[in-house]
Design a protein around this motif. Structure first.
Motif, PDB file in Angstrom:
ATOM      1  N   ASP A 298      -5.681  22.016 -17.099  1.00 42.17           N
ATOM      2  CA  ASP A 298      -4.449  21.689 -16.085  1.00 42.17           C
ATOM      3  C   ASP A 298      -3.074  22.268 -16.904  1.00 42.17           C
ATOM      4  N   GLN A 299      -3.211  21.917 -18.218  1.00 42.39           N
ATOM      5  CA  GLN A 299      -1.645  22.071 -18.671  1.00 42.39           C
ATOM      6  C   GLN A 299      -1.375  23.695 -18.766  1.00 42.39           C
ATOM      7  N   MET A 300      -2.427  24.512 -18.938  1.00 40.91           N
ATOM      8  CA  MET A 300      -2.465  25.915 -18.835  1.00 40.91           C
ATOM      9  C   MET A 300      -1.781  26.367 -17.566  1.00 40.91           C
ATOM     10  N   GLU A 301      -2.113  25.816 -16.510  1.00 41.41           N
ATOM     11  CA  GLU A 301      -2.005  26.098 -15.116  1.00 41.41           C
ATOM     12  C   GLU A 301      -0.469  25.878 -15.207  1.00 41.41           C
ATOM     13  N   LYS A 302       0.055  24.403 -15.437  1.00 42.40           N
ATOM     14  CA  LYS A 302       1.595  24.158 -15.417  1.00 42.40           C
ATOM     15  C   LYS A 302       2.317  25.045 -16.148  1.00 42.40           C
TER      16      LYS A 302
END
Length: 132
Positions: A16-20
């Motif tokens: 999820d952090q990679m998407e952000k």
């Protein structure tokens, strides 16, 4: 030692952090592109910025794809009652493609519509401003 579930939870948060981070990269690219347009920079400089950001997002998304594949492997292991936690690197190393496979993965990640559309729009806008 981590369990499958603990690794899954940590990896899902990372995913999820990679998407952000990818969204922030796009926003940064748009902001810098707008600045370049305002300063009437060359189309080559604009294209360089777009290409640089696009390449970086492709690398980021390829890593995210690997994390997604690991998440799916963990989910399958949990369904089957197998314990595979803390084996991501050895599993990756055993399946690691050659240089052509790695480059192909980066290209594939960069050409996904969710990645490419933003950069294609900026490229089109730069070309439009340059030609007209």
């Amino acid at each position: 030692m981590l369990t499958n579930q603990q690794e899954w939870l940590q990896l899902q948060q990372s995913y999820d952090q990679m998407e952000k981070h990818a969204l922030w990269l796009r926003l940064l690219c748009l902001t810098l592109w707008l600045w370049l347009v305002q300063t009437e920079s060359t189309v080559v400089l604009q294209a360089g910025l777009i290409g640089f950001c696009w390449l970086n997002e492709a690398l980021w998304k390829a890593q995210q794809d690997r994390a997604g594949a690991r998440l799916l492997a963990l989910e399958a292991a949990m369904r089957e009652g197998l314990e595979i936690a803390c084996q991501w690197q050895s599993s990756w190393q055993a399946q690691r493609p050659g240089i052509a496979g790695l480059i192909g993965g980066y290209i594939k990640a960069g050409l996904k519509p969710t990645v490419a559309v933003s950069y294609l729009i900026l490229t089109g806008a730069s070309l439009y401003r340059y030609l007209f």
